[in-house]
Design a protein around this motif. Structure first.
Motif, mmCIF file in Angstrom:
data_model
loop_
_atom_site.group_PDB
_atom_site.id
_atom_site.type_symbol
_atom_site.label_atom_id
_atom_site.label_comp_id
_atom_site.label_asym_id
_atom_site.label_seq_id
_atom_site.Cartn_x
_atom_site.Cartn_y
_atom_site.Cartn_z
ATOM 1 N N PHE A 248 57.185 25.643 -9.974
ATOM 2 C CA PHE A 248 56.440 24.751 -10.866
ATOM 3 C C PHE A 248 56.741 23.284 -10.542
ATOM 4 O O PHE A 248 55.836 22.450 -10.506
ATOM 5 N N ARG A 249 58.009 22.999 -10.253
ATOM 6 C CA ARG A 249 58.387 21.609 -9.985
ATOM 7 C C ARG A 249 57.640 21.071 -8.761
ATOM 8 O O ARG A 249 57.130 19.958 -8.763
ATOM 9 N N PHE A 250 57.529 21.864 -7.713
ATOM 10 C CA PHE A 250 56.911 21.357 -6.477
ATOM 11 C C PHE A 250 55.413 21.657 -6.365
ATOM 12 O O PHE A 250 54.674 20.891 -5.771
ATOM 13 N N PHE A 251 54.971 22.779 -6.915
ATOM 14 C CA PHE A 251 53.560 23.170 -6.708
ATOM 15 C C PHE A 251 52.764 23.374 -7.992
ATOM 16 O O PHE A 251 51.556 23.597 -7.940
ATOM 17 N N GLY A 252 53.418 23.311 -9.133
ATOM 18 C CA GLY A 252 52.677 23.460 -10.394
ATOM 19 C C GLY A 252 51.882 22.181 -10.662
ATOM 20 O O GLY A 252 52.385 21.070 -10.472
ATOM 21 N N LEU A 253 50.640 22.333 -11.116
ATOM 22 C CA LEU A 253 49.818 21.147 -11.378
ATOM 23 C C LEU A 253 50.185 20.556 -12.742
ATOM 24 O O LEU A 253 50.087 21.230 -13.766
ATOM 25 N N ASP A 254 50.613 19.302 -12.714
ATOM 26 C CA ASP A 254 50.860 18.568 -13.961
ATOM 27 C C ASP A 254 50.195 17.196 -13.826
ATOM 28 O O ASP A 254 49.616 16.875 -12.778
ATOM 29 N N ALA A 255 50.280 16.395 -14.884
ATOM 30 C CA ALA A 255 49.570 15.112 -14.895
ATOM 31 C C ALA A 255 50.031 14.213 -13.741
ATOM 32 O O ALA A 255 49.220 13.521 -13.114
ATOM 33 N N GLU A 256 51.291 14.279 -13.433
ATOM 34 C CA GLU A 256 51.821 13.407 -12.377
ATOM 35 C C GLU A 256 51.228 13.765 -11.012
ATOM 36 O O GLU A 256 50.773 12.901 -10.265
ATOM 37 N N LYS A 257 51.184 15.051 -10.703
ATOM 38 C CA LYS A 257 50.629 15.458 -9.397
ATOM 39 C C LYS A 257 49.116 15.227 -9.374
ATOM 40 O O LYS A 257 48.547 14.815 -8.367
ATOM 41 N N LEU A 258 48.471 15.477 -10.516
ATOM 42 C CA LEU A 258 47.016 15.294 -10.591
ATOM 43 C C LEU A 258 46.614 13.840 -10.340
ATOM 44 O O LEU A 258 45.503 13.569 -9.866
ATOM 45 N N ALA A 259 47.526 12.909 -10.600
ATOM 46 C CA ALA A 259 47.221 11.486 -10.419
ATOM 47 C C ALA A 259 46.879 11.157 -8.960
ATOM 48 O O ALA A 259 46.252 10.129 -8.676
ATOM 49 N N SER A 260 47.257 12.022 -8.017
ATOM 50 C CA SER A 260 46.925 11.766 -6.596
ATOM 51 C C SER A 260 45.453 12.057 -6.308
ATOM 52 O O SER A 260 44.899 11.554 -5.328
ATOM 53 N N ALA A 261 44.831 12.910 -7.118
ATOM 54 C CA ALA A 261 43.419 13.257 -6.894
ATOM 55 C C ALA A 261 42.533 12.109 -7.386
ATOM 56 O O ALA A 261 43.021 11.146 -7.978
ATOM 57 N N LYS A 262 41.224 12.223 -7.153
ATOM 58 C CA LYS A 262 40.307 11.193 -7.658
ATOM 59 C C LYS A 262 40.372 11.162 -9.186
ATOM 60 O O LYS A 262 40.613 12.205 -9.807
ATOM 61 N N PRO A 263 40.107 10.016 -9.817
ATOM 62 C CA PRO A 263 40.200 9.950 -11.285
ATOM 63 C C PRO A 263 39.249 10.917 -11.986
ATOM 64 O O PRO A 263 39.529 11.356 -13.101
ATOM 65 N N ASP A 264 38.145 11.273 -11.320
ATOM 66 C CA ASP A 264 37.202 12.197 -11.959
ATOM 67 C C ASP A 264 37.296 13.610 -11.368
ATOM 68 O O ASP A 264 36.368 14.411 -11.497
ATOM 69 N N ALA A 265 38.421 13.903 -10.725
ATOM 70 C CA ALA A 265 38.575 15.241 -10.117
ATOM 71 C C ALA A 265 38.587 16.311 -11.211
ATOM 72 O O ALA A 265 39.139 16.106 -12.288
ATOM 73 N N LEU A 266 37.962 17.447 -10.899
ATOM 74 C CA LEU A 266 37.912 18.555 -11.852
ATOM 75 C C LEU A 266 39.040 19.543 -11.577
ATOM 76 O O LEU A 266 39.416 19.759 -10.421
ATOM 77 N N ILE A 267 39.543 20.155 -12.640
ATOM 78 C CA ILE A 267 40.608 21.157 -12.510
ATOM 79 C C ILE A 267 39.995 22.536 -12.705
ATOM 80 O O ILE A 267 39.296 22.781 -13.693
ATOM 81 N N MET A 268 40.288 23.448 -11.749
ATOM 82 C CA MET A 268 39.744 24.806 -11.849
ATOM 83 C C MET A 268 40.866 25.840 -11.713
ATOM 84 O O MET A 268 41.902 25.565 -11.100
ATOM 85 N N HIS A 269 40.623 27.002 -12.266
ATOM 86 C CA HIS A 269 41.558 28.132 -12.143
ATOM 87 C C HIS A 269 40.750 29.399 -12.412
ATOM 88 O O HIS A 269 40.020 29.456 -13.401
ATOM 89 N N PRO A 270 40.866 30.419 -11.536
ATOM 90 C CA PRO A 270 40.043 31.622 -11.745
ATOM 91 C C PRO A 270 40.499 32.462 -12.935
ATOM 92 O O PRO A 270 39.761 33.327 -13.408
ATOM 93 N N GLY A 271 41.732 32.232 -13.397
ATOM 94 C CA GLY A 271 42.292 33.056 -14.456
ATOM 95 C C GLY A 271 42.706 34.405 -13.909
ATOM 96 O O GLY A 271 42.175 34.820 -12.871
ATOM 97 N N PRO A 272 43.608 35.108 -14.504
ATOM 98 C CA PRO A 272 44.407 34.668 -15.651
ATOM 99 C C PRO A 272 45.440 33.604 -15.244
ATOM 100 O O PRO A 272 45.980 33.668 -14.156
ATOM 101 N N MET A 273 45.632 32.634 -16.144
ATOM 102 C CA MET A 273 46.531 31.509 -15.857
ATOM 103 C C MET A 273 47.953 31.856 -16.251
ATOM 104 O O MET A 273 48.155 32.486 -17.282
ATOM 105 N N ASN A 274 48.882 31.409 -15.466
ATOM 106 C CA ASN A 274 50.280 31.468 -15.877
ATOM 107 C C ASN A 274 50.718 30.054 -16.186
ATOM 108 O O ASN A 274 51.059 29.277 -15.279
ATOM 109 N N ARG A 275 50.675 29.713 -17.473
ATOM 110 C CA ARG A 275 51.051 28.357 -17.891
ATOM 111 C C ARG A 275 52.529 28.134 -17.591
ATOM 112 O O ARG A 275 53.341 29.024 -17.809
ATOM 113 N N GLY A 276 52.821 26.956 -17.081
ATOM 114 C CA GLY A 276 54.223 26.638 -16.778
ATOM 115 C C GLY A 276 54.690 27.231 -15.459
ATOM 116 O O GLY A 276 55.835 27.060 -15.067
#
Ligand code: NCD
Length: 322
Positions: A248-276
């Protein structure tokens, strides 16, 4: 419009994968899916285009959204649908996959929707039965309807696929979703990169035409779409990551890592999600950026289009072709 429209765009008897489909075939499937979206939002969702047709959902692996989605798609199109899962099938009594398939085939279904834990099993089955087969996920090989619903979600939001930069992140090694998406997005002219630890990437992944990153900040730079994958521990033989916490620390998507993408980048996940594990709740639930529920919604429309298309292709030909 209660009749299947003439369909010359899809010359295949089955939908086994995205690999090998032409851009025009993919676009046409997406256009047809689009035509079901509004109907699915109405009080009366029924459009009996497939009245009298029989569909069997044959699932050898657990599934919530894919199986339900196919079932709803069948019902909305007026087809009769039967759900079979391995826990209730004769496979439990020692019957082989092909014997089960041949037994079901003898009941004259129009489509078998099949999910199986082994790559290639769905294709093998399709070669033995007379009806059309739709692959609902085979091992770590392909999951074509997932890639189509992802594409429909992206196309509706971004108005195109061509030229978009898409990062597919996480357990690519075990992911049929990743493989189908890579084929589809490349065929449609998007730029795809994968972001994962070395241990979770297939050795020959660059042959699929993707850029490779092992660092989220670098991989997500300038991305329009951030597609997260579940860590598929049920497919792992051995330890692929040091620990969930480190993953999670290196590859989990959080706000800090998402900041590298475009400001309007969309987040997708096919599910089922493992939060955390692969995604933080803060970004998964961000209604401005996350389209995870929209993906589920588009899934029904896409499966309606796929059912309609393979049935019509088979009826046009008189019988299902390989
Ligand atoms: C995916 C699958 O089964 O391949 N789920 C799905 O169909 N929505 C992805 C996963 O299981 O992680």
């Amino acid at each position: 419009m209660n009749k299947i429209v003439s369909n010359t765009f899809f010359p295949h008897g089955h939908l086994l994968g995205i690999e090998g489909l032409l851009a025009g075939e993919i676009s046409s499937l997406l256009d047809l899916s689009e035509s079901h979206v509004e109907q699915n939002r109405q009080a009366n969702k029924k459009r009996p285009l497939l009245q009298g047709r029989t569909v069997i959902n044959l699932f050898f692996e657990s599934s919530t959204r894919t199986r339900t989605s196919f079932e709803l798609a069948c019902k909305r199109l007026g087809a009769d649908v039967i759900n079979m899962s391995v826990s209730t099938s004769a496979i439990k009594k020692g019957e082989t996959l092909l014997d089960t398939a041949m037994t079901l085939n003898a009941m004259h279904p129009d489509v078998l929707v099949v999910r199986h834990p082994h790559s290639g099993a769905v294709k093998l089955l399709s070669e033995k039965v007379a009806c059309s087969v739709i692959n609902a996920g085979d091992g770590s090989h392909e999951h074509p309807t997932q890639a189509l619903l992802d594409a429909l979600t992206i196309r509706r939001r971004k108005k195109r696929l061509q030229g978009l930069r898409v990062a597919i992140c996480g357990d690519v090694l075990h992911s049929r979703v990743a493989r189908s998406n890579i084929h589809l997005l490349n065929t449609m002219g998007a730029n795809v990169c994968v972001v994962a630890p070395v241990t979770l990437l297939p050795i020959d992944i660059e042959r699929l035409g993707v850029e490779i990153f092992h660092d989220m900040a670098q991989g997500l730079k300038g991305c329009d779409i951030v597609m997260m994958l579940r860590l598929q521990r049920e497919r792992m033989n051995g330890n692929f990551i040091p620990s969930l916490r480190e993953y999670f620390r290196f590859f989990g998507l959080d706000a800090e890592k998402l900041a590298s993408a475009k400001p309007d980048a969309l987040i997708m996940h096919p599910g089922p999600m493992n939060r955390g594990v692969e995604i933080d709740s803060e970004v998964a639930d961000d209604i401005a950026r996350s389209v995870i529920h929209e993906q589920v919604e588009m899934g029904v429309a896409v499966r309606m289009a796929c059912l309609e298309t393979v049935i019509q292709a088979a009826e046009t030909k008189g019988k299902a072709a390989p």
